[in-house]
Design a protein around this motif. Structure first.
Motif, short mmCIF file in Angstrom:
data_model
loop_
_atom_site.label_atom_id
_atom_site.label_comp_id
_atom_site.label_asym_id
_atom_site.label_seq_id
_atom_site.Cartn_x
_atom_site.Cartn_y
_atom_site.Cartn_z
N ARG A 81 0.80 -1.17 0.09
CA ARG A 81 -0.02 -0.03 0.15
C ARG A 81 0.76 1.19 -0.05
N HIS A 82 1.85 1.17 0.54
CA HIS A 82 2.83 2.49 0.50
C HIS A 82 4.27 2.18 0.32
N VAL A 141 2.00 10.03 4.54
CA VAL A 141 1.01 9.15 5.11
C VAL A 141 0.53 9.82 6.26
N VAL A 194 -2.68 5.60 6.25
CA VAL A 194 -3.88 6.22 5.30
C VAL A 194 -2.80 7.16 4.30
N ARG A 195 -3.19 7.45 3.00
CA ARG A 195 -2.36 8.18 2.16
C ARG A 195 -2.92 9.39 2.33
N THR A 237 -11.57 7.23 6.65
CA THR A 237 -10.58 8.17 7.02
C THR A 237 -9.90 8.68 5.76
N GLN A 238 -9.78 7.43 4.67
CA GLN A 238 -9.10 7.81 3.60
C GLN A 238 -10.00 8.61 2.46
N GLU A 239 -11.28 8.03 2.56
CA GLU A 239 -12.28 8.95 1.79
C GLU A 239 -12.47 10.57 2.33
N ASP A 280 -9.44 12.36 1.14
CA ASP A 280 -9.57 12.92 -0.51
C ASP A 280 -10.50 13.69 -0.61
#
Length: 355
Positions: free
Chosen positions: A80-81, A87, A146-147, A303-305, A308
């Motif tokens: 993922r990373h 991050v 998360v990104r 959280t990622q949503e 973004d």
């Protein structure tokens, strides 16, 4: 071999924090190590340190759960990373992954208990406790990282990892958007992001505050309306008005008064944390088919949503950047409500600490 990093932590509840060192484990096959660039200061971290949540779970305890950093090492099986990625890590760094709630992407409600980023028994290192973001670096499982979009200011994005997702999740769940009226109780670290998120979703937003002192600040954040609750008149004037009321204050409020402001099948969501009870008037709930619910932060995917969404709409926290040695002063100022609206610690300053 584990790595020793400089940190700032508490040895005893109710006492000031001081420089400490903590051990970070080796990077396992599914782990990611990141150097911490920024870490927000959340009121719930203060609750751990001042004893509001009971004795410290471990001594020293290193708080901090609004972490933004750069990946410096990845495990052999990480997909993922990559090294160099920007991050973030929020409130939790593990869960059982198997219960119904985890399978539904709601790891924050893990039926076996999620692993907090600080103060929880660490399943990755049995016999130890997790230590948080008031430190130089941290190691965590890749799927709890998360990104952070590069378009966001990383310092101002740090509070999104707790405060941001804490307000975003219930606003999304209860469909804040065009044609809805949302009220935010309190205009602190949570509240100011509640206003920004609700506006970005398209809702008509009112700030409910005890005095007139934050009227201009609320308008600057994008609030459409401002109502003073201190004299009680707003509860009558705005009765049956809101679809959603987001209570962000960490102290008891008069629930019957606020519940009466909900329109047909409206919902009041409690995201502020208080250890004191708040009586609920069941009759007020029954009228208009109102609901009163609580909400934690969000799951990892949500959280990622949120991040973004924040990048798309330009939502970040209003912050004051401080050095690690100023954390105790920041705690005092938070107790005095002297911050607009979130303190963020510059991660580079942890290297200057001497335990």
């Amino acid at each position: 071999m584990s790595t020793t990093v400089h940190a700032f932590g508490a040895h005893e509840a109710g006492r000031p924090l001081s420089p400490v060192t903590v051990e970070r484990r080796d990077v396992g096959p599914h782990d990611v190590r990141l150097d911490i660039l920024y870490c927000g200061i959340c009121h719930s971290g203060i609750n751990f340190v001042d004893g509001s949540f009971g004795p410290l779970p471990v001594s020293p305890l290193v708080p901090g759960h609004e972490i933004v950093g750069r990946v410096t090492e990845t495990g052999s099986d990480v997909t993922r990373h990559q090294v160099g990625d920007l991050v973030g890590i929020g409130c939790m760094v593990n869960s059982c992954r198997e219960c119904d709630n985890c399978q539904a992407g709601q790891e924050q409600y893990c039926l076996k208990g999620h692993t907090l980023v600080f103060g929880s028994p660490d399943p990755a290192e049995p016999g130890t406790h997790t230590q948080g973001g008031y430190s130089e670096a941290i190691v965590a499982p890749e799927d709890f990282i998360v990104r952070v979009p590069e378009t966001l200011d990383p310092a101002a994005a740090a509070p999104l990892l707790c405060a941001g997702i804490t307000v975003y999740a219930p606003l999304k769940r209860f469909a804040a958007g065009p044609g809805t009226k949302a009220a935010v109780v309190g205009l602190g670290g949570l509240g100011h992001l509640g206003v920004k998120m609700a506006k970005a979703m398209g809702a008509d937003v009112t700030v409910l505050s005890q005095s007139t002192s934050k009227r201009e600040a609320a308008a600057a954040l994008g609030a459409d309306h401002y109502a003073v609750t201190g004299d009680g008149t707003a509860f009558t004037e705005l009765a049956n008005t809101f679809d959603i009321i987001l209570n962000t204050v960490s102290a008891p409020v008069s629930l019957p008064d606020y519940l009466g402001m909900l329109r047909l099948q409206g919902t009041m969501v409690n995201v502020g944390v208080t250890t004191e009870p708040m009586p609920v008037d069941v009759f007020t709930l029954c009228q208009n088919g109102r609901s009163y619910v609580g909400s934690l932060f969000g799951g990892i995917a949500e959280t990622q949503e949120m991040l973004d969404f924040a990048a798309e709409h330009g939502v970040t926290a209003d912050i004051e950047l401080i050095a690690a040695q100023d954390i105790n002063t920041a705690y005092e100022r938070i107790h005095a409500s002297d911050v607009r609206y979130r303190f963020v610690v510059d991660g580079a300053t942890f290297a200057d600490l001497k335990a």
